[in-house]
Design a protein around this motif. Structure first.
Motif, PDB file in Angstrom:
ATOM      1  N   GLN A  41      -5.242   5.034   4.274  1.00 25.86           N
ATOM      2  CA  GLN A  41      -5.872   4.851   2.968  1.00 25.86           C
ATOM      3  C   GLN A  41      -5.880   3.383   2.519  1.00 25.86           C
ATOM      4  N   LYS A  42      -5.511   2.488   3.414  1.00 24.60           N
ATOM      5  CA  LYS A  42      -5.457   1.053   3.074  1.00 24.60           C
ATOM      6  C   LYS A  42      -6.811   0.558   2.569  1.00 24.60           C
ATOM      7  N   GLN A  99       2.761   2.003  -3.203  1.00 21.88           N
ATOM      8  CA  GLN A  99       1.956   2.536  -4.308  1.00 21.88           C
ATOM      9  C   GLN A  99       1.457   3.947  -4.025  1.00 21.88           C
ATOM     10  N   TYR A 149       0.143   5.311  -1.135  1.00 22.08           N
ATOM     11  CA  TYR A 149      -0.936   5.495  -0.170  1.00 22.08           C
ATOM     12  C   TYR A 149      -0.339   5.458   1.233  1.00 22.08           C
ATOM     13  N   VAL A 152       0.839  -1.203   0.000  1.00 24.65           N
ATOM     14  CA  VAL A 152       0.000   0.000   0.000  1.00 24.65           C
ATOM     15  C   VAL A 152       0.874   1.252   0.000  1.00 24.65           C
ATOM     16  N   ARG A 193      -4.088  -6.704  -7.691  1.00 22.92           N
ATOM     17  CA  ARG A 193      -3.507  -5.351  -7.660  1.00 22.92           C
ATOM     18  C   ARG A 193      -2.036  -5.416  -7.295  1.00 22.92           C
ATOM     19  N   TRP A 241      -7.447   1.737  -0.908  1.00 24.59           N
ATOM     20  CA  TRP A 241      -6.639   0.955  -1.833  1.00 24.59           C
ATOM     21  C   TRP A 241      -7.340  -0.378  -2.144  1.00 24.59           C
TER      22      TRP A 241
END
Length: 129
Positions: A45-46, A39, A41, A36, A120, A49
């Motif tokens: 904000q997990k 990328q 974040y 996370v 992802r 995501w």
């Protein structure tokens, strides 16, 4: 002048966010923070995501193939995510649809979310709405 109701509305009643517990391998749970953050974040904000990963997975054609790899996952841990209620509803409708078409895929909330996280993490991601 009409008297207004002074009682506060309980948070759960006005919230469009649902807490979701996901069974997952301990290795996935351990690797998730680095992924996370890597990328762009932060840990607050997990859940965002993860929601983006779910939308991306479920928007693809024939995404159900991603569930096959989840059938052999050893789930020995769990994590909790705060997901928008529309994402939770989307997962529920896809569970019903997949169950009607192919029971052997064992589509459930945890397998779909794990598959989305894995996809992802591997780079199979496209931003959706």
């Amino acid at each position: 002048m009409a008297k207004q109701n002074s009682k506060p509305i309980p948070l759960k009643m006005r919230s469009s966010i649902k807490k979701v517990t996901v069974k997952m391998p301990i290795s996935m749970k351990a690797a998730l923070p680095a992924t996370v953050i890597g990328q762009g974040y932060n840990m607050r904000q997990k859940s965002q995501w993860v929601a983006e990963a779910i939308r991306s997975l479920l928007s693809g054609k024939e995404w159900e193939g991603a569930l096959v790899s989840e059938m052999v996952s050893k789930v020995d841990s769990q994590d909790v995510f705060s997901l928008p209620s529309d994402v939770v509803a989307l997962i529920a409708s896809e569970i019903r649809r997949v169950s009607e078409v192919n029971l052997s895929l064992n589509a459930n909330q945890s397998t779909i979310i794990r598959a989305a996280i894995n996809r992802r993490t591997l780079g199979f991601f496209k931003k959706v709405g």
